[in-house]
Design a protein around this motif. Structure first.
Motif, PDB file in Angstrom:
ATOM      1  N   ALA A  60       0.839  -1.197   0.000  1.00  0.00           N
ATOM      2  CA  ALA A  60       0.000   0.000   0.000  1.00  0.00           C
ATOM      3  C   ALA A  60       0.873   1.245   0.000  1.00  0.00           C
ATOM      4  O   ALA A  60       1.961   1.265   0.594  1.00  0.00           O
ATOM      5  CB  ALA A  60      -0.936   0.020   1.213  1.00  0.00           C
ATOM      6  N   ALA A  61       0.389   2.268  -0.694  1.00  0.00           N
ATOM      7  CA  ALA A  61       1.001   3.599  -0.683  1.00  0.00           C
ATOM      8  C   ALA A  61      -0.074   4.596  -0.302  1.00  0.00           C
ATOM      9  O   ALA A  61      -1.102   4.687  -0.984  1.00  0.00           O
ATOM     10  CB  ALA A  61       1.584   3.948  -2.055  1.00  0.00           C
ATOM     11  N   VAL A  62       0.144   5.298   0.789  1.00  0.00           N
ATOM     12  CA  VAL A  62      -0.836   6.246   1.320  1.00  0.00           C
ATOM     13  C   VAL A  62      -0.311   7.651   1.045  1.00  0.00           C
ATOM     14  O   VAL A  62       0.719   8.057   1.599  1.00  0.00           O
ATOM     15  CB  VAL A  62      -1.060   6.026   2.829  1.00  0.00           C
ATOM     16  N   TRP A  63      -1.025   8.393   0.217  1.00  0.00           N
ATOM     17  CA  TRP A  63      -0.605   9.733  -0.180  1.00  0.00           C
ATOM     18  C   TRP A  63      -1.601  10.779   0.317  1.00  0.00           C
ATOM     19  O   TRP A  63      -2.787  10.502   0.477  1.00  0.00           O
ATOM     20  CB  TRP A  63      -0.522   9.849  -1.696  1.00  0.00           C
ATOM     21  N   VAL A  64      -1.092  11.990   0.509  1.00  0.00           N
ATOM     22  CA  VAL A  64      -1.918  13.169   0.762  1.00  0.00           C
ATOM     23  C   VAL A  64      -1.647  14.141  -0.381  1.00  0.00           C
ATOM     24  O   VAL A  64      -0.485  14.484  -0.643  1.00  0.00           O
ATOM     25  CB  VAL A  64      -1.577  13.819   2.114  1.00  0.00           C
TER      26      VAL A  64
END
Length: 222
Positions: A93-97
């Protein structure tokens, strides 16, 4: 290594994977996967008295990050057996803002501190750790940017390019928008990996007695 998904068995080392947007209903799976990916970790381990307690705490830590970043709906997942909306195995998973979401406004920052504070009170080195996190926040860029809050892949698929594939969607969007990307890492061995994707060390942050955190920036590519 074999794993079961949807009643089938997959060899995670060789099975093809798909990268797609992760629906919020599957965030708990991402939290568990990220815990497997990060453990053991020099920063999170600093807050816990032993490795077992660190491992048990990590899903709750990542829940705090996803509670903050999740509403932006810029979380991508790598899955084996289909896209992330299906019954499959989540392996990264890659969690971006997105731009405008960082630094956090006062209310979001307060909620983040409350979520993490409840966890850190159960551990060790609270005073030093909070000073480090404050120092990290102080150097966070003010310019519009895509912020990589979390990136991790299941140890069973590490070395297969899953992490690189997870970075691509947001980096492509950042390039199209002409804005930078920013991340923090507490593992020096991660620096070459991010360097291959255009990230450069912008800050090296520590306080007396703490682990080191590296802030890295990727300028937009034309």
């Amino acid at each position: 290594m074999a794993a079961t998904y949807g009643g089938r068995v997959a060899d995670l080392r060789n099975a093809p994977y798909t990268v797609s947007m992760l629906p919020p209903a599957r965030y708990p799976e991402a939290e568990a996967c990220l815990a497997r990916a990060f453990w053991p970790d020099p920063l999170f381990g600093f807050f816990m008295p032993d490795r077992r307690k660190e491992y048990s705490m990590l899903p709750d830590v990542f829940h705090a990050f996803l509670a903050d970043a999740g509403p932006f709906e810029r979380t991508w997942a790598a899955t084996i057996g289909g896209e992330a909306a299906a019954a499959d195995r989540l392996v990264g998973a890659a969690v971006w803002v997105p731009p405008g979401g960082m630094p956090r406004p006062f209310r979001r920052e307060l909620m983040m501190q409350l979520r993490l504070g409840r966890l850190l009170l159960k551990g060790s080195n609270l005073s030093i750790g909070l000073k480090l996190l404050t120092a990290v926040d102080k150097v966070h860029p003010a310019e519009p940017h895509w912020y990589l809050a979390l990136l991790g892949t299941d140890p069973a698929v590490q070395g297969r390019g899953v992490g690189s594939a997870l970075l691509e969607p947001a980096m492509q969007q950042a390039d199209a928008e002409g804005v930078s990307c920013y991340l923090e890492t507490q593992k020096e061995e991660n620096l070459p990996f991010y360097g291959r994707h255009g990230f450069e060390v912008l800050h090296v942050v520590s306080v007396p007695g703490s682990p080191t955190v590296w802030g890295m920036r990727r300028p937009p590519r034309s």
